[in-house]
Design an enzyme around this catalytic site. Structure first.
Site: not given
Length: 508
Positions: A82, A147-148
């Site tokens: 992502d 993750e973001e």
């Protein structure tokens, strides 16, 4: 480059619900490439995430296994698929989701963070296959799409995968590698052995059940925005000093050994001014020496104000008094700082400052997410293999550096796999991750593939027995994980909450 362009063209912004289908598309695109490479590939679904408008699906995690030879060592490779939000109107020189080659660099959102490194790993596996060579180690890839947005669902999945016979069974895993960090300069490669943690706060102030007209109602009510900016202004001063009492009490003092270690780091203040963009405004940094700037980026905590939800931020003017505003700020933490203690100190300070206002408005402070700082001595065999690979590719050994950002999954993977993680960056300091005009230099992209290949060779060639320094490094890493587990939440129900008192969380 064509493959990376196809990858970058998928606008998988995990923080935006409307983009979640694109994140899944990036996951499936990666899965398909790994399948073509012959890996044992599967997707692990993570369920739904609650949002005000109703639950939305979390993107699945890609698991891929290449080799299961018990005579070989096994490496776990982590990456994320992502990206951060990006629009050309934000100040990009090119379309952010169209990979553009210019001046020896590839510009596009995710080119460096983290699609470039993930693609480099897959190209290495493909190169071994096309050359008819066996991989020197077994590889287990774990690629996520959140993750973001805080890696929601991944820690719980990792715990399940760490059960006996599982994908991350510690008896089957020897080493962990993450490439989601950057060099401190543009010419000298680095190995990262420290990361800061992050405690992210939401500070809400509510003054009404609905938005109000500033002309009709202004002057007759207590405005929430006024209260919020007053409190947020008392969190940090213009020189970057955190104003929360006691927040620095647990920070370790600087030793002479540490102070000397900054000499080997490739870092130039004038270049840093240009990389950060401050040279176009005032050309000034908070600190005047290389050592002080690096220490305040790496080994001291910082507090940053990020934004205000509910405030008008569109083009033009809007004369509204918002009914509810939420200030967003975070503290980057360093070793010895525990998120639960940080929350306690911040809560005491915010409540004290709010009470000084004498406001009848409703204030609420919550921790949105939290992660711990991570630090390892670079004498571990995993770091030695990475250093030897760096010397083979670049002709000189790496600088050993720390990073100011946070990668919370590092701690989780180390704990689950009972192994040491090395952060092996391939991007340069001016790649602009999370910023406009993110890029990766073509030379770094190609050399990154060479680096990963040599790293696999060096892992395979490590001696079976540890020397004294390596044993000491592994013992320190194990002790650090143990100390972290004594206070960090390990409950199988709420893995990302801190300070649990249940019996499961007290198991050492």
């Amino acid at each position: 480059i064509e493959q990376l362009a196809e990858f970058v063209a998928i606008p998988g912004v995990s923080a935006e619900p409307r983009r979640r289908p694109d994140v899944r598309r990036a996951v499936e695109w990666t899965r398909d490439w790994l399948k073509r490479l012959g890996g044992a590939v599967r997707l692990e679904e993570l369920g739904d995430e609650d949002w005000p408008d109703g639950p939305i699906p979390l993107p699945p995690v890609v698991l891929a296994q290449f080799g299961d030879d018990p005579a070989k060592r096994t490496l776990v490779v982590y990456g994320h698929l992502d990206v951060q939000p990006a629009k050309k109107s934000d100040g990009w020189s090119t379309e952010p989701f169209r990979l553009t080659e210019r001046g020896g660099a590839l510009f596009g959102r995710g080119a460096s963070d983290d699609k470039g490194p993930v693609a480099a790993w897959m190209w290495v596996i493909e190169a071994f296959q096309k050359l008819g060579r066996e991989l020197p180690v077994n590889i287990r890839c774990i690629f996520e799409g959140m993750e973001e947005a805080g890696s929601k669902g991944l820690p719980e999945l990792c715990r399940r995968l760490g059960e006996p016979g599982g994908f991350l069974d510690p008896k089957a895993v020897d080493y962990i590698c993450i490439s989601d960090t950057y060099w401190t300069g543009k010419t000298k490669p680095c190995l990262i052995h420290g990361l800061r943690g992050n405690v992210y706060f939401h500070l809400e102030v509510a003054c009404s059940a609905k938005d109000m007209h500033s002309g009709v109602i202004g002057g007759s009510v207590h405005e929430g925005m006024t209260d919020l900016v007053q409190v947020m202004a008392r969190l940090v001063d213009p020189q970057g000093r955190i104003l929360v009492p006691g927040i620095l009490d647990d920070v370790a003092p600087v030793t002479e050994k540490e102070r000397l270690s900054y000499e080997q780091v490739d870092f130039d203040l004038e270049t840093w001014k240009r990389d950060t963009g401050v040279d176009k405004v005032h050309n000034t940094l908070l600190h005047g020496t290389k050592e002080d700037v690096l220490m305040h980026r790496w080994r001291y905590p910082t507090l940053s104000l990020h934004g205000i939800e509910g405030a008008f931020d569109g083009v033009g003017s809007k004369t509204v008094i918002p009914a509810r505003v939420v200030g967003k700020f975070s503290i980057r933490t360093v070793p010895n700082m525990h998120p639960d203690r940080v929350e306690e100190l911040v809560r005491q300070h915010v409540e004290a400052e709010f009470s000084k206002l004498g406001s009848p408005n409703r204030m609420k402070l919550t921790v949105a997410k939290a992660s711990t700082a991570w630090f390892r001595e670079p004498d571990d065999p995993n770091f030695r293999a990475a250093a030897a690979a760096t010397k083979r590719v670049h002709g000189a050994g790496p600088a050993y550096t720390r990073e100011g950002g946070s990668i919370p999954i590092t701690d989780v993977l180390e704990e689950v796999c009972d192994a040491v993680c090395v952060h092996l960056p391939i991007g340069a300091s001016d790649d602009g991750a999370h910023s406009q005009n993110e890029k990766i230099d073509i030379a770094n992209y190609v050399n990154g593939m060479k680096l990963f290949k040599c790293y696999l060779d060096e892992l395979a060639g490590l001696p079976p027995a540890l020397d004294a320094a390596a044993k000491a490094a592994e013992a320190r890493a194990a002790a650090s994980r143990l100390a972290s587990n004594r206070w960090r939440k390990r409950c199988k129900v709420q893995l990302m909450t801190y300070g649990c008192e249940c019996l499961d969380c007290q198991v050492v």
